[in-house]
Design an enzyme around this catalytic site. Structure first.
Site, PDB file in Angstrom:
ATOM      1  N   ARG A   7      26.556   1.906  10.236  1.00 51.53           N
ATOM      2  CA  ARG A   7      25.641   2.784   9.152  1.00 51.53           C
ATOM      3  C   ARG A   7      25.055   1.905   7.993  1.00 51.53           C
ATOM      4  O   ARG A   7      23.976   2.088   7.992  1.00 51.53           O
ATOM      5  CB  ARG A   7      26.713   3.595   8.514  1.00 51.53           C
ATOM      6  N   TYR A  64       0.751   8.309  -2.793  1.00 46.62           N
ATOM      7  CA  TYR A  64       1.188   9.096  -1.798  1.00 46.62           C
ATOM      8  C   TYR A  64       1.647  10.491  -2.024  1.00 46.62           C
ATOM      9  O   TYR A  64       2.556  10.338  -2.889  1.00 46.62           O
ATOM     10  CB  TYR A  64       2.083   8.301  -0.900  1.00 46.62           C
ATOM     11  N   ASP A  94       4.762   0.688  -3.974  1.00 48.47           N
ATOM     12  CA  ASP A  94       4.225   1.158  -2.738  1.00 48.47           C
ATOM     13  C   ASP A  94       3.351   0.369  -2.321  1.00 48.47           C
ATOM     14  O   ASP A  94       1.842   0.470  -2.675  1.00 48.47           O
ATOM     15  CB  ASP A  94       3.915   2.554  -2.691  1.00 48.47           C
ATOM     16  N   LYS A 134       3.700   2.554   9.392  1.00 50.66           N
ATOM     17  CA  LYS A 134       2.084   1.768   9.400  1.00 50.66           C
ATOM     18  C   LYS A 134       1.844   0.510   9.907  1.00 50.66           C
ATOM     19  O   LYS A 134       2.262   0.418  10.875  1.00 50.66           O
ATOM     20  CB  LYS A 134       1.790   2.523   7.804  1.00 50.66           C
TER      21      LYS A 134
END
Length: 388
Positions: A58, A110, A182, A207
């Site tokens: 995890r 975004y 970002d 991306k």
């Protein structure tokens, strides 16, 4: 699996280290490509000590550890974390803001990230101010003492407005805030956001990092191992928002070609932007590589190895002309996303919705690896009806 030993040679470049995934040779077989480790739990020895680096997948497994090492190296960061998506990475940063903490972000960014911040503000968990990208005076005015987080994006999607990272860092730090960026559209092969003063850098690894439109993943990298990063690490561990082993393996495979992909896409985008500038059907070509772009000088300082494969076109004919262009191409694929090896085109406003600040006439273009002249011919034939 063995990692790169810096004693093996003198000062290898980040490009070379990335191409070999930091010399990730499998110790058991000698394979030059690391294996996929789908295991969720990991054994201990007779003394109850871990044989490897983790006991449970995890937080991270072997594939995630190796990919995170490569990404941290690329960013010049002491540590990086992988997430199941870029939005999961953004959510971890937002979750690290204390209750009633003040956040300053861009009005143009975004749209999913902005919606997440606005949702947190609407619930009363944070207070939020939005400023235009690149407006340092407005950013300074919004960053009151005690501001917890400043969130910027450069280039800003989809106008590709440029934000001065160093200036933003100075303003954020003066207010006592963390600067997060970002940098999805300016990957670490061209922009070193942490060295410019950012505290945390985020990428939608879907991306450019992966580059093949077949992985959903996100990345956070930190400039310092501080209290903020400890909070994010706890959120990362407790929520388990990590990519699967196969997805991580695919991302690491794609990451190996980041430099050559980005260089080719930047070259083609510049070619197309220059050829389309002044086209009679267009009001503007928005590309930071063009000297006419208002943020070009700052972009040239920050994007040291190419301006990327993303640009936008604004149509004189407005909404209808933009829609016809996006649906009229034959080689460009009309689809959402950016940074893949295939060229995509999208009329952006209908995707983001009526509340979006994106102009009705804007078409976003993501350049892939097709022949530049073929892409130009496709755009020109799709623009011909609008020109008439």
């Amino acid at each position: 699996m063995t990692s790169f030993d810096p004693k093996m040679m003198t000062s290898p470049s980040r490009e070379s280290l990335t191409a070999q995934a930091m010399h990730a040779i499998d110790a058991a077989t000698g394979a030059v490509i690391p294996p996929i480790h789908p295991a969720t739990t990991f054994a201990r020895d007779a003394d109850n000590q871990l044989i490897g680096e983790t006991d449970y997948r995890r937080p991270a497994g072997p594939n995630e550890f190796q990919a995170a090492r490569v990404l941290a190296m690329l960013e010049g960061a002491p540590e990086a974390k992988l997430f199941a998506s870029g939005m999961a990475a953004i959510a971890a940063v937002v979750e690290s803001v204390p209750t009633d903490g003040h956040v300053v972000a861009q009005s143009e960014m975004y749209y999913g990230a902005k919606a997440l911040l606005q949702r947190a503000a609407a619930k009363g968990r944070i207070t939020l101010d939005l400023v235009s990208p690149g407006d340092t005076a407005a950013l300074k005015a919004a960053c009151k003492p005690g501001t917890d987080l400043v969130w910027i994006e450069s280039p800003a999607n989809p106008s590709w407005a440029i934000v001065d990272i160093a200036a933003s860092a100075e303003i954020a730090h003066a207010a006592g805030a963390t600067l997060a960026i970002d940098s999805t559209c300016a990957p670490p092969c061209t922009t070193q956001a942490l060295s410019l003063g950012a505290d945390i850098v985020m990428h939608s690894a879907t991306k450019y990092i992966n580059g093949h439109s077949d992985v959903l993943a996100g990345v956070l990298a930190t400039r310092e191992l501080n209290d903020r990063w400890a909070k994010i690490t706890e959120i990362h561990t407790r929520t388990g928002a990590i990519p699967g082993a196969f997805e991580t393996w695919l991302m690491l495979r794609g990451l190996r070609t980041l430099w050559v992909r980005f260089a080719r896409q930047s070259e083609t985008a510049m070619f197309l932007a220059e050829k389309l500038s002044g086209h009679p059907a267009l009001d503007a070509v928005l590309y930071p590589g063009l000297p006419s772009h208002p943020g070009h000088a700052i972009a040239a300082r920050q994007m040291t190895d190419g301006f990327g494969g993303l640009f936008s076109l604004r149509l004189k004919g407005g909404y209808d002309a933009a829609r016809k262009l996006a649906s009229g191409t034959k080689l460009f694929i009309q689809a959402t996303s950016v940074g893949g090896v295939e060229s995509l085109i999208e009329h952006r406003k209908p995707i983001e919705g009526p509340a979006s600040p994106t102009p009705d006439d804007l078409v976003r273009v993501s350049v892939g690896l097709e022949r530049a002249e073929d892409l130009l011919a496709d755009l020109e034939q799709a623009l011909a009806p609008a020109q008439g």
